[in-house]
Design a protein around this motif. Structure first.
Motif, PDB file in Angstrom:
ATOM      1  N   TRP A   6       0.894  -1.365   0.035  1.00 23.60           N
ATOM      2  CA  TRP A   6       0.020  -0.036   0.014  1.00 23.60           C
ATOM      3  C   TRP A   6       0.830   1.343   0.056  1.00 23.60           C
ATOM      4  N   GLU A   7       2.235   1.099   0.510  1.00 22.40           N
ATOM      5  CA  GLU A   7       3.029   2.305   0.320  1.00 22.40           C
ATOM      6  C   GLU A   7       3.730   2.551  -1.204  1.00 22.40           C
ATOM      7  N   THR A   8       3.953   1.315  -1.792  1.00 20.72           N
ATOM      8  CA  THR A   8       4.303   1.428  -3.110  1.00 20.72           C
ATOM      9  C   THR A   8       3.334   2.170  -3.873  1.00 20.72           C
ATOM     10  N   PHE A   9       1.792   1.673  -3.741  1.00 20.76           N
ATOM     11  CA  PHE A   9       0.587   2.235  -4.277  1.00 20.76           C
ATOM     12  C   PHE A   9       0.749   3.905  -4.221  1.00 20.76           C
ATOM     13  N   GLN A  10       0.705   4.171  -2.668  1.00 23.68           N
ATOM     14  CA  GLN A  10       0.409   5.530  -2.465  1.00 23.68           C
ATOM     15  C   GLN A  10       1.922   6.556  -3.021  1.00 23.68           C
ATOM     16  N   GLY A  11       2.921   6.015  -3.059  1.00 26.18           N
ATOM     17  CA  GLY A  11       3.988   6.309  -3.657  1.00 26.18           C
ATOM     18  C   GLY A  11       3.969   6.876  -5.080  1.00 26.18           C
ATOM     19  N   PHE A  12       3.554   5.873  -5.947  1.00 25.70           N
ATOM     20  CA  PHE A  12       3.195   5.917  -7.352  1.00 25.70           C
ATOM     21  C   PHE A  12       2.092   7.071  -7.503  1.00 25.70           C
ATOM     22  N   ARG A  13       1.160   6.771  -6.876  1.00 22.90           N
ATOM     23  CA  ARG A  13       0.213   7.836  -6.968  1.00 22.90           C
ATOM     24  C   ARG A  13       0.505   9.252  -6.849  1.00 22.90           C
ATOM     25  N   ALA A  14       1.395   9.162  -5.675  1.00 21.08           N
ATOM     26  CA  ALA A  14       1.973  10.829  -5.328  1.00 21.08           C
ATOM     27  C   ALA A  14       2.972  11.158  -6.570  1.00 21.08           C
ATOM     28  N   ILE A  15       3.631  10.490  -7.308  1.00 19.76           N
ATOM     29  CA  ILE A  15       4.372  11.019  -8.303  1.00 19.76           C
ATOM     30  C   ILE A  15       3.560  11.132  -9.771  1.00 19.76           C
ATOM     31  N   GLY A  16       2.081  10.828  -9.613  1.00 19.61           N
ATOM     32  CA  GLY A  16       1.366  11.152 -10.779  1.00 19.61           C
ATOM     33  C   GLY A  16       1.062   9.922 -11.507  1.00 19.61           C
ATOM     34  N   CYS A  17       1.090   8.660 -11.193  1.00 13.97           N
ATOM     35  CA  CYS A  17       0.959   7.300 -11.864  1.00 13.97           C
ATOM     36  C   CYS A  17      -0.559   7.063 -11.727  1.00 13.97           C
ATOM     37  N   GLY A  18      -1.242   6.652 -12.653  1.00 18.58           N
ATOM     38  CA  GLY A  18      -2.825   6.317 -12.656  1.00 18.58           C
ATOM     39  C   GLY A  18      -3.024   4.988 -11.751  1.00 18.58           C
ATOM     40  N   ILE A  19      -4.143   4.901 -11.138  1.00 18.06           N
ATOM     41  CA  ILE A  19      -4.523   3.720 -10.240  1.00 18.06           C
ATOM     42  C   ILE A  19      -4.088   2.523 -10.874  1.00 18.06           C
ATOM     43  N   LEU A  20      -4.262   2.137 -12.195  1.00 16.94           N
ATOM     44  CA  LEU A  20      -4.090   0.928 -12.814  1.00 16.94           C
ATOM     45  C   LEU A  20      -2.702   0.520 -12.805  1.00 16.94           C
ATOM     46  N   LEU A  21      -1.826   1.610 -13.080  1.00 19.29           N
ATOM     47  CA  LEU A  21      -0.285   1.366 -13.000  1.00 19.29           C
ATOM     48  C   LEU A  21       0.305   1.274 -11.610  1.00 19.29           C
ATOM     49  N   SER A  22      -0.499   2.111 -10.812  1.00 19.22           N
ATOM     50  CA  SER A  22      -0.011   1.954  -9.353  1.00 19.22           C
ATOM     51  C   SER A  22      -0.464   0.644  -8.660  1.00 19.22           C
ATOM     52  N   THR A  23      -1.433  -0.031  -9.083  1.00 21.29           N
ATOM     53  CA  THR A  23      -1.988  -1.090  -8.384  1.00 21.29           C
ATOM     54  C   THR A  23      -1.074  -2.173  -9.143  1.00 21.29           C
ATOM     55  N   PHE A  24      -0.719  -2.436 -10.279  1.00 23.62           N
ATOM     56  CA  PHE A  24       0.202  -3.492 -10.990  1.00 23.62           C
ATOM     57  C   PHE A  24       1.368  -3.283 -10.158  1.00 23.62           C
ATOM     58  N   ALA A  25       2.052  -1.943 -10.159  1.00 24.60           N
ATOM     59  CA  ALA A  25       3.450  -1.739  -9.572  1.00 24.60           C
ATOM     60  C   ALA A  25       3.525  -2.235  -8.266  1.00 24.60           C
ATOM     61  N   SER A  26       2.538  -1.903  -7.438  1.00 23.81           N
ATOM     62  CA  SER A  26       2.566  -2.295  -5.968  1.00 23.81           C
ATOM     63  C   SER A  26       2.568  -3.849  -5.989  1.00 23.81           C
TER      64      SER A  26
END
Ligand code: HEM
Ligand code: CA
Length: 205
Positions: free
Chosen positions: A42-62
């Motif tokens: 969930w921190e990876t997700f938040q971090g990706f969101r914070a730097i401007g990534c969309g929900i889909l990419l942030s979910t995959f990445a986390s």
């Protein structure tokens, strides 16, 4: 004289006390929102969101980053269903087919960084085009290291998409800031600033 941190109990955000974090640890520390030395999905997700990534990419990445790196960073500890990444052991999460700019200890190697641009930044000495990035990735590939190819491709492609300029150039100082971790803080601040800006003008209109 080298600082003696042993007497001071400095917590440096990596989960170990007393050492200056490595460049690779700094790269990852941005994502450790609560600064406990561990990056949860969930921190990876938040971090990706914070730097401007969309929900889909942030979910995959986390999912992929934490599932892929958790075990490697927890030697002798076995599987944890919360998929924690321990920053103190992040050098163990290095993969093949990388640029070698981080050495095996996770330190930044200036000569390798310069070599990267000397070899691949042909059009413009201080930036990489999309094609030059493709060549860089191809040149770094180790035979049959498919996991490494995918990891390197994802890292560089996401960086390129997020940070290229209007001419499609990825600047050298941006890439440098990935390696010392300062880029993510900067991107998060810029994103937060833009939001306020929009909010401000909407309010005014
Ligand atoms: C948008 C977010 C991120 C971007 C754009 C990004 C990009 C990069 C880039 C360009 C490299 C250099 C690869 C090379 O030298 O060939 C790298 C290395 C690395 N990154 Fe990230 N990264 C991100 C997030 C993360 C996160 C969340 C983690 C783990 C929690 C992570 C762990 C690593 C590791 C372990 C390496 C070392 C790979 C190696 O040298 O073998 N990164 N990253
Ligand atoms: Ca954490």
């Amino acid at each position: 004289m080298a600082a003696n941190y042993e007497d001071h109990s400095i917590t440096n955000g990596t989960g170990v006390e007393g050492h200056e974090p490595s460049a690779l640890q700094k790269h990852v520390m941005f994502f450790d929102t609560n600064k406990d030395g561990v990056v949860y999905p969930w921190e990876t997700f938040q971090g990706f969101r914070a730097i401007g990534c969309g929900i889909l990419l942030s979910t995959f990445a986390s999912v992929f980053i934490n599932a892929g790196l958790s075990r490697k960073t927890r030697p002798g500890k076995g599987f944890s269903p919360k998929f924690p990444i321990e920053i103190k052991n992040i050098k163990r999460a290095k993969h093949g087919s990388d640029s070698g700019v981080y050495d095996t200890e996770g330190s930044f190697v200036p000569s390798k960084f310069e070599e990267l641009f000397r070899k691949h930044a042909k059009t413009n000495a201080n930036a990489l085009t999309s094609d030059e990035l493709k060549n860089l990735l191809k040149a770094n590939r180790e035979p049959k290291d498919y996991k490494g190819w995918i990891a390197a491709y994802s890292e560089w492609k996401i960086l390129y998409i997020l940070c290229k300029d209007k001419q499609g150039l990825l600047h050298k100082d941006t890439v440098r800031a990935v390696y010392d971790g300062t880029l993510f803080d900067r991107m998060a601040k810029e994103k937060a600033g833009k939001k306020n800006h929009r909010f401000f003008f909407k309010e005014k209109m």
